[in-house]
Design an enzyme around this catalytic site. Structure first.
Site, short mmCIF file in Angstrom:
data_model
loop_
_atom_site.label_atom_id
_atom_site.label_comp_id
_atom_site.label_asym_id
_atom_site.label_seq_id
_atom_site.Cartn_x
_atom_site.Cartn_y
_atom_site.Cartn_z
N PRO A 1 0.95 -1.17 -0.27
CA PRO A 1 0.04 0.28 -0.06
C PRO A 1 1.72 1.50 -0.19
O PRO A 1 0.66 2.16 0.98
CB PRO A 1 -0.86 0.23 0.99
CG PRO A 1 0.29 -1.33 1.83
CD PRO A 1 0.36 -1.75 1.55
N CYS A 2 1.64 1.60 -1.04
CA CYS A 2 2.39 3.09 -0.84
C CYS A 2 1.14 4.24 -1.30
O CYS A 2 1.63 5.07 -0.71
CB CYS A 2 2.70 2.88 -2.90
SG CYS A 2 1.81 2.91 -4.50
#
Length: 155
Positions: free
Chosen positions: A96-97
């Site tokens: 989850p950037c």
């Protein structure tokens, strides 16, 4: 592979994920519908700095964020280097950037849809998980997230 997500679509390189395409799509659908808060997929991280940053991103819990500076301090690096590594993440959403933000504002997002898609993903997660916790504590579920579009320095 392109996945439908809250607010748009994300493309990921499925060669980094040890799972069939239909399993990746099923988990993405569950995330979109609000019944999944973590992906149960084996991900192969690239060697080197990008892989280390991906490991740090994967550790950020659903509904929470860390700043580029937080991760830089943990990895003895610079916030700008963290932002560049986030942009090289081959499996956004699964790693989850979008949970990595600027110190004052949203920061950038290299996926199609840019910072607006990042904002939508964070709002989706906040509405699903944090709201329950804050409501139980008598807090305001909207507090603490400005949704700003700071795409300047990755602070």
């Amino acid at each position: 592979m392109t996945l439908a997500v809250p607010g748009g679509r994300l493309t990921l390189d499925a060669s980094y994920v040890d799972a069939a395409a239909d399993e990746i799509e099923r988990q993405a659908r569950e995330y979109r519908e609000g019944s999944r808060t973590a992906f149960d997929l084996s991900v192969r991280y690239p060697d080197g700095f990008t892989g280390r940053v991906m490991g740090a991103m994967a550790a950020i819990p659903y509904g929470e964020t860390r700043t580029y500076g937080d991760i830089a301090a943990d990895l003895d690096s610079a916030p700008q280097s963290i932002g560049a590594a986030c942009g090289r993440n081959p499996v956004p959403l699964v790693v989850p950037c979008h949970r990595v933000v600027a110190a004052e504002g949203l920061g950038g997002f290299s996926a199609e849809g840019g910072p607006e898609l990042k904002r939508r993903l964070l709002e989706h997660e906040r509405s699903d998980s944090v709201q329950v916790t804050l409501d139980d504590a008598g807090g305001d579920p909207a507090a603490g997230f400005d949704g700003g579009g700071d795409t300047e320095a990755q602070r």
